[in-house]
Design a protein around this motif. Structure first.
Motif, PDB file in Angstrom:
ATOM      1  N   THR A 108      41.790 -40.563 -27.270  1.00 53.30           N
ATOM      2  CA  THR A 108      41.093 -40.267 -26.022  1.00 53.30           C
ATOM      3  C   THR A 108      41.946 -40.750 -24.857  1.00 53.30           C
ATOM      4  N   GLN A 109      41.670 -40.232 -23.695  1.00 49.24           N
ATOM      5  CA  GLN A 109      42.373 -40.624 -22.469  1.00 49.24           C
ATOM      6  C   GLN A 109      43.893 -40.452 -22.580  1.00 49.24           C
ATOM      7  N   VAL A 110      44.299 -39.288 -23.058  1.00 48.35           N
ATOM      8  CA  VAL A 110      45.723 -38.974 -23.174  1.00 48.35           C
ATOM      9  C   VAL A 110      46.068 -37.952 -22.092  1.00 48.35           C
ATOM     10  N   ALA A 111      47.092 -38.238 -21.325  1.00 46.62           N
ATOM     11  CA  ALA A 111      47.520 -37.309 -20.279  1.00 46.62           C
ATOM     12  C   ALA A 111      47.936 -35.983 -20.909  1.00 46.62           C
ATOM     13  N   GLN A 112      47.685 -34.907 -20.216  1.00 43.98           N
ATOM     14  CA  GLN A 112      47.980 -33.558 -20.707  1.00 43.98           C
ATOM     15  C   GLN A 112      49.430 -33.440 -21.188  1.00 43.98           C
TER      16      GLN A 112
END
Length: 142
Positions: A108-112
């Motif tokens: 989760t919360q991974v930059a594109q």
């Protein structure tokens, strides 16, 4: 006859020296791998392991205390266990705050820009494990 006797002497010397040269190349590869792994361990753009961990064998001013001291991790854990704990530490501790350095799914919360990409490459993972295996206790490094 002299040419064949000289050739025989050369072949004998080559056969005697070959194992030493082979062992030296193997050692050099291991040393290079551990040196590269140390660089990954310290590098703020890749592993940045010193943010949370400390290692007495590394002369860096700021070392973390959130994670365990890794000064003797090579004496405690084998290569497979080290690799697994770095690749996906949630396998051993689902509540850990340590990031997964090789897992790409279920994050989760991974930059594109970083989706489906591991933090470390397979080679960097192997190098990092090689370095950690050299850590056999305070102020010692194989």
């Amino acid at each position: 006859m002299r040419a064949s006797a000289g050739g025989l002497v050369f072949l004998t010397i080559a056969l005697l020296i070959a194992p030493a040269v082979s062992d030296a190349k193997t050692y050099a590869k291991k040393t290079d791998k551990a040196d590269r792994g140390k660089a990954v361990f310290i590098d703020r753009e890749r592993g940045h392991c010193l943010l949370c961990h400390q290692v007495s064998q590394i002369n860096e001013s700021f070392q973390g205390n959130l994670g365990p001291d890794l000064s003797n991790v090579g004496a405690r854990l084998g290569s497979e266990m080290l690799y697994q704990r770095i690749a996906d530490p949630t396998v051993y501790n689902p509540d850990t705050v340590m990031p997964a350095y090789y897992r790409t799914q279920g994050l989760t919360q991974v930059a594109q820009a970083y989706l489906n990409q591991p933090v470390l490459s397979a080679n960097e993972m192997e190098d990092l494990v090689a370095f950690l295996l050299t850590l056999q206790g305070p102020d010692t490094q194989k």
